[in-house]
Design an enzyme around this catalytic site. Structure first.
Site, PDB file in Angstrom:
ATOM      1  N   ARG A  78       0.943  -1.330  -0.067  1.00  0.00           N
ATOM      2  CA  ARG A  78      -0.119   0.048  -0.059  1.00  0.00           C
ATOM      3  C   ARG A  78       1.098   1.221  -0.161  1.00  0.00           C
ATOM      4  NH1 ARG A  78      -2.144  -3.634   4.093  1.00  0.00           N
ATOM      5  NH2 ARG A  78      -4.536  -4.326   3.600  1.00  0.00           N
ATOM      6  N   LYS A 107      -2.271  -2.357   7.884  1.00  0.00           N
ATOM      7  CA  LYS A 107      -3.507  -1.921   8.359  1.00  0.00           C
ATOM      8  C   LYS A 107      -3.623  -2.811   9.850  1.00  0.00           C
ATOM      9  CE  LYS A 107      -6.292  -0.380   4.381  1.00  0.00           C
ATOM     10  NZ  LYS A 107      -7.740  -0.468   3.809  1.00  0.00           N
ATOM     11  N   HIS A 164      -2.230   2.241  -6.021  1.00  0.00           N
ATOM     12  CA  HIS A 164      -3.020   1.046  -5.719  1.00  0.00           C
ATOM     13  C   HIS A 164      -3.385   0.126  -6.634  1.00  0.00           C
ATOM     14  CE1 HIS A 164      -4.782  -0.204  -1.816  1.00  0.00           C
ATOM     15  NE2 HIS A 164      -5.691  -0.796  -2.606  1.00  0.00           N
ATOM     16  N   ARG A 176      -0.813  -2.341  -6.863  1.00  0.00           N
ATOM     17  CA  ARG A 176      -1.197  -3.247  -5.740  1.00  0.00           C
ATOM     18  C   ARG A 176      -2.004  -4.492  -6.193  1.00  0.00           C
ATOM     19  NH1 ARG A 176      -1.379  -4.610  -0.018  1.00  0.00           N
ATOM     20  NH2 ARG A 176      -3.416  -5.072   0.509  1.00  0.00           N
ATOM     21  N   HIS A 191      -4.186  -8.990   4.137  1.00  0.00           N
ATOM     22  CA  HIS A 191      -5.583  -9.140   4.158  1.00  0.00           C
ATOM     23  C   HIS A 191      -5.948 -10.054   5.457  1.00  0.00           C
ATOM     24  CE1 HIS A 191      -6.546  -8.066  -0.230  1.00  0.00           C
ATOM     25  NE2 HIS A 191      -6.195  -6.924   0.200  1.00  0.00           N
ATOM     26  N   TYR A 224      -9.897 -10.686  -6.453  1.00  0.00           N
ATOM     27  CA  TYR A 224      -8.968 -10.954  -7.580  1.00  0.00           C
ATOM     28  C   TYR A 224      -9.139 -12.215  -8.379  1.00  0.00           C
ATOM     29  CZ  TYR A 224      -6.563  -7.278  -5.178  1.00  0.00           C
ATOM     30  OH  TYR A 224      -6.266  -6.011  -4.681  1.00  0.00           O
TER      31      TYR A 224
END
Length: 314
Positions: A143, A178, A257, A260, A283, A292
């Protein structure tokens, strides 16, 4: 109906445009009720659901239907306050879900074209820095906040401040993602070469340090500084990447992004290992990664359409 429109316009003091949209939505409601042979005051939830299905099959978007339902819901709420209906038939009706758009990803050739591009007009250290940033965004799926948060070396301060760092000895990048979750992402040979070249030129930027020093500022240890020696911002990365993609001849400006997404899509196309892609992206839930698979299916569908004789329509 006219009393309600007066209420909307004068008591709620909604804008003229909004009042007009309410009126058009109520006209649509009245026409549908008339076509079904049911008075407006006797409309039931089943009628509303059927009319929603009709609008959806006619091509109206889920967002458009949601706005119409909002107007109808307000109308029947007002009728209830006026004791004209016993219940609101729209209260439990929801518009069809809007399909989430697929993430935008580059094709493999486009991504390689961007990564291989060399800009001769810039200062050598700027070109080396931007090339290393592209390799980490596309080669590691970082990110943009993870990229700008990287330090050149590990330090206790970086760990406390939630920053990551480059571990060239083990060919890894330690990322603070995150939710303050750390993960290790392997560095490919292209990323290693780009980083080595950049680190050789990085001391040319004023105020940069190559080793952790007690009390050193965050900017002094930043892996990617700006021209003034401060830590490069996310907006700065976006601007440099858009410029680089245009100079590389790509049809559309590239944002961080997108690289990514390209990383995830290309790894999944080659490996088919969804769990590995989830770990690489950081994730927490694999359902986030599953988007994806839709990109991967799109890729397969295009290959089928181009190659299979039965796919070609007359």
């Amino acid at each position: 109906m006219l009393r309600y429109l007066d209420h909307v316009r004068f008591e709620k003091r909604l804008a003229e445009r909004t009042s007009t949209l309410y009126r058009l939505d109520l006209i649509r409601l009245a026409e549908m009720a008339q076509a079904s042979g049911v008075p407006l005051l006797q409309v039931q939830t089943g009628h509303i659901r059927r009319w929603v299905a009709q609008m959806h099959s006619a091509g109206r978007s889920g967002r458009g239907i949601a706005l119409i339902l909002s107007g109808w819901r307000g109308f029947y709420t007002w009728l209830g306050r006026e004791a004209l209906v016993s219940h609101n038939p729209v209260v439990d009706v929801r518009a069809p879900r809007v399909a989430k758009p697929l993430p935008k990803a580059l094709g493999v050739d486009e991504a390689v074209q961007l990564a291989d591009h060399e800009e001769t007009g810039d200062d050598p250290w700027l070109e080396a820095r931007d090339a290393a940033m592209v390799e980490l965004l596309y080669g590691c799926g970082l990110r943009v906040a993870e990229l700008t948060g990287l330090d050149v070396v590990a330090s206790a301060d970086a760990s406390r401040a939630g920053r990551g760092w480059i571990d060239l000895q083990n060919a890894e990048v330690q990322v603070q993602g995150k939710g303050s979750k750390r993960r290790s992402v392997p560095l490919g040979s292209a990323a290693m070469a780009a980083l080595a070249h950049w680190l050789a030129l990085r001391p040319q930027v004023p105020g940069m340090l190559t080793q952790a020093v007690p009390g050193a500022s965050s900017a002094a240890l930043a892996l990617f500084p700006g021209q003034r020696g401060t830590r490069l911002s996310a907006r700065g990365v976006e601007q440099r990447l858009q410029r680089r993609s245009q100079l590389a001849g790509l049809a559309t400006p590239v944002h961080p992004h997108m690289l990514r997404h390209s990383f995830a899509s290309h790894v999944l196309q080659s490996s088919g290992d969804l769990r590995a892609v989830q770990e690489l992206l950081g994730h927490a839930n694999i359902t986030t990664t599953q988007v994806y698979t839709r990109l991967d299916f799109q890729h397969l569908a295009k290959a089928y359409d181009a190659a299979h004789p039965r796919a070609k329509r007359k």
